[in-house]
Design an enzyme around this catalytic site. Structure first.
Site, short mmCIF file in Angstrom:
data_model
loop_
_atom_site.label_atom_id
_atom_site.label_comp_id
_atom_site.label_asym_id
_atom_site.label_seq_id
_atom_site.Cartn_x
_atom_site.Cartn_y
_atom_site.Cartn_z
N GLU A 160 0.15 -26.31 0.99
CA GLU A 160 0.06 -26.09 2.44
C GLU A 160 0.44 -24.68 2.85
O GLU A 160 1.38 -24.11 2.30
CB GLU A 160 1.06 -27.03 3.15
CG GLU A 160 0.45 -28.22 3.81
CD GLU A 160 -0.44 -27.92 4.99
OE1 GLU A 160 -0.45 -26.77 5.49
OE2 GLU A 160 -1.14 -28.84 5.43
N ASP A 161 -0.27 -24.13 3.83
CA ASP A 161 0.10 -22.80 4.34
C ASP A 161 0.76 -22.89 5.72
O ASP A 161 1.14 -21.87 6.28
CB ASP A 161 -1.13 -21.89 4.45
CG ASP A 161 -2.05 -22.30 5.58
OD1 ASP A 161 -2.25 -23.51 5.77
OD2 ASP A 161 -2.57 -21.41 6.28
N LYS B 206 -0.61 -33.36 11.84
CA LYS B 206 0.57 -32.77 11.22
C LYS B 206 1.46 -32.21 12.32
O LYS B 206 0.92 -31.67 13.27
CB LYS B 206 0.16 -31.62 10.26
CG LYS B 206 -0.78 -32.07 9.13
CD LYS B 206 -1.37 -30.86 8.41
CE LYS B 206 -2.44 -31.29 7.41
NZ LYS B 206 -3.11 -30.15 6.73
N LYS C 173 -1.20 -23.12 13.09
CA LYS C 173 -1.73 -23.53 11.79
C LYS C 173 -1.39 -25.00 11.53
O LYS C 173 -0.25 -25.42 11.70
CB LYS C 173 -1.16 -22.64 10.68
CG LYS C 173 -1.77 -21.25 10.69
CD LYS C 173 -1.31 -20.42 9.51
CE LYS C 173 -1.93 -19.02 9.59
NZ LYS C 173 -1.35 -18.12 8.57
N SER D 103 -6.83 -32.35 5.57
CA SER D 103 -6.96 -31.31 6.58
C SER D 103 -6.99 -31.86 7.99
O SER D 103 -7.50 -32.95 8.23
CB SER D 103 -8.26 -30.53 6.32
OG SER D 103 -8.53 -29.65 7.39
N ALA D 104 -6.48 -31.08 8.93
CA ALA D 104 -6.54 -31.45 10.35
C ALA D 104 -7.90 -31.13 10.95
O ALA D 104 -8.23 -31.56 12.05
CB ALA D 104 -5.46 -30.69 11.11
N THR E 195 -10.14 -19.43 6.36
CA THR E 195 -10.65 -19.67 7.70
C THR E 195 -9.60 -19.47 8.79
O THR E 195 -9.94 -19.44 9.97
CB THR E 195 -11.19 -21.10 7.81
OG1 THR E 195 -10.29 -21.94 7.11
CG2 THR E 195 -12.58 -21.22 7.22
N ASP F 288 -4.40 -28.67 1.55
CA ASP F 288 -4.82 -28.32 2.90
C ASP F 288 -6.07 -27.44 2.75
O ASP F 288 -6.32 -26.91 1.67
CB ASP F 288 -3.68 -27.56 3.59
CG ASP F 288 -4.10 -27.00 4.92
OD1 ASP F 288 -4.65 -27.76 5.73
OD2 ASP F 288 -3.88 -25.79 5.16
N LEU F 289 -6.85 -27.33 3.78
CA LEU F 289 -8.10 -26.55 3.68
C LEU F 289 -7.93 -25.11 4.18
O LEU F 289 -7.93 -24.16 3.40
CB LEU F 289 -9.20 -27.25 4.47
CG LEU F 289 -10.54 -26.52 4.56
CD1 LEU F 289 -11.23 -26.43 3.22
CD2 LEU F 289 -11.46 -27.22 5.57
N ASP F 290 -7.74 -24.99 5.50
CA ASP F 290 -7.68 -23.68 6.14
C ASP F 290 -6.44 -22.91 5.68
O ASP F 290 -5.32 -23.36 5.88
CB ASP F 290 -7.65 -23.85 7.67
CG ASP F 290 -8.91 -24.51 8.21
OD1 ASP F 290 -10.00 -24.08 7.82
OD2 ASP F 290 -8.79 -25.45 9.00
C1 BG6 Z 1 -6.30 -26.81 10.71
C2 BG6 Z 1 -6.07 -25.38 11.13
O1 BG6 Z 1 -6.64 -26.85 9.36
O2 BG6 Z 1 -7.35 -27.40 11.47
C3 BG6 Z 1 -5.83 -25.31 12.62
O3 BG6 Z 1 -4.95 -24.87 10.44
C4 BG6 Z 1 -6.98 -25.97 13.36
O4 BG6 Z 1 -5.70 -23.96 12.99
C5 BG6 Z 1 -7.14 -27.41 12.88
O5 BG6 Z 1 -6.74 -25.97 14.75
C6 BG6 Z 1 -8.29 -28.13 13.56
O6 BG6 Z 1 -9.49 -27.52 13.15
P1 BG6 Z 1 -10.92 -27.79 13.81
O7 BG6 Z 1 -11.88 -27.19 12.81
O8 BG6 Z 1 -11.10 -29.27 13.92
O9 BG6 Z 1 -10.92 -27.12 15.12
MG MG Z 2 -3.79 -24.56 6.71
#
Ligand code: BG6
Ligand code: MG
Length: 212
Positions: free
Chosen positions: A168-169, A144, A44, A113-114, A16, A8-10
């Site tokens: 994943e967090d 997710k 998240k 990542s989402a 972030t 996962d990224l964030d």
């Molecule tokens: C996820 C975050 O990685 O991405 C969420 O954990 C976030 O908090 C989601 O809403 C979507 O991100 P973005 O950058 O497309 O708004």
């Molecule tokens: Mg995350």
């Protein structure tokens, strides 16, 4: 044996999650209500629009789909302003060595990542070349806890899900990994990430021997 690590990224690769929190809180405050860290935890891993809808529910506010678009864009503009200033120093501890270990050992690496801002962040931090595959919020339709993002990573890598480990967090992300039939390592607190196979505080606690 393990053939791919999916990250996962964030909150896993970069911190972030803090920027997302600040931007959502600012929006909530403008709309006249507060936004707690506990509520943030539930956002998240959740897509931008779905996050907004949950926030509006918590604030007891109704908006049309058009108004929701405007608000989501406003939040994202603030967020993009913050991530455009990111540097490689914001890569979380242990991430670089672990990615390098994976590659040296012939284990594939993927980002799942989402976020629709994943490319910006990977470029700002210089991490893009360390991933064999990147699947982000622009590439998936179901967010997710749906397993789509992780299954797509596995498919692109040509590796079966049972040979993938997800880092994943987010609670939703752990659920997605398990639904994909993958191992799930939680990054954070075991009291929060109860569905994970194992929980560590950060990737600095991980090494390849532990994986096998
Ligand atoms: C996820 C975050 O990685 O991405 C969420 O954990 C976030 O908090 C989601 O809403 C979507 O991100 P973005 O950058 O497309 O708004
Ligand atoms: Mg995350």
């Amino acid at each position: 044996s393990i053939a791919a690590c999916i990250f996962d990224l964030d909150g896993v690769i970069v911190d972030t999650a803090v920027y997302h929190y600040q931007a959502w809180k600012r929006l909530a405050n403008e709309l006249g209500f507060d936004f707690t860290e506990t509520q943030n935890e539930r956002l998240k891993g959740i897509s931008r629009v779905r996050s907004l809808q949950l926030m509006l529910e918590w604030g007891g506010i109704q908006k049309t789909p058009e108004e929701q678009q405007v608000l989501a864009t406003r939040k994202n503009d603030w967020y993009v302003n913050m991530i455009n200033r990111m540097t490689p120093q914001e890569i979380l501890p242990g991430v670089l060595p672990f990615l390098q270990q994976c590659r040296a050992a012939g284990i594939k690496t993927a980002l799942g990542s989402a976020s629709k801002n994943a490319h910006t962040i990977l470029e700002r931090t210089g991490l893009l070349p360390l991933f064999d595959v990147v699947v982000d919020g622009n590439a998936v339709t179901a967010s997710k806890p749906d397993p789509e993002v992780f299954l797509r990573c596995a498919a692109l890598l040509g590796i079966t899900p049972d040979r993938c480990v997800v880092f994943e967090d987010a609670v939703a992300g752990i659920e997605a990994a398990k639904a994909a039939g993958m191992k799930a390592i939680g990054i954070g607190e075991s009291t929060v990430l109860t569905g994970a196979d194992e929980v560590v505080a950060g990737l600095y606690e991980m090494n390849l021997e532990q994986l096998s």
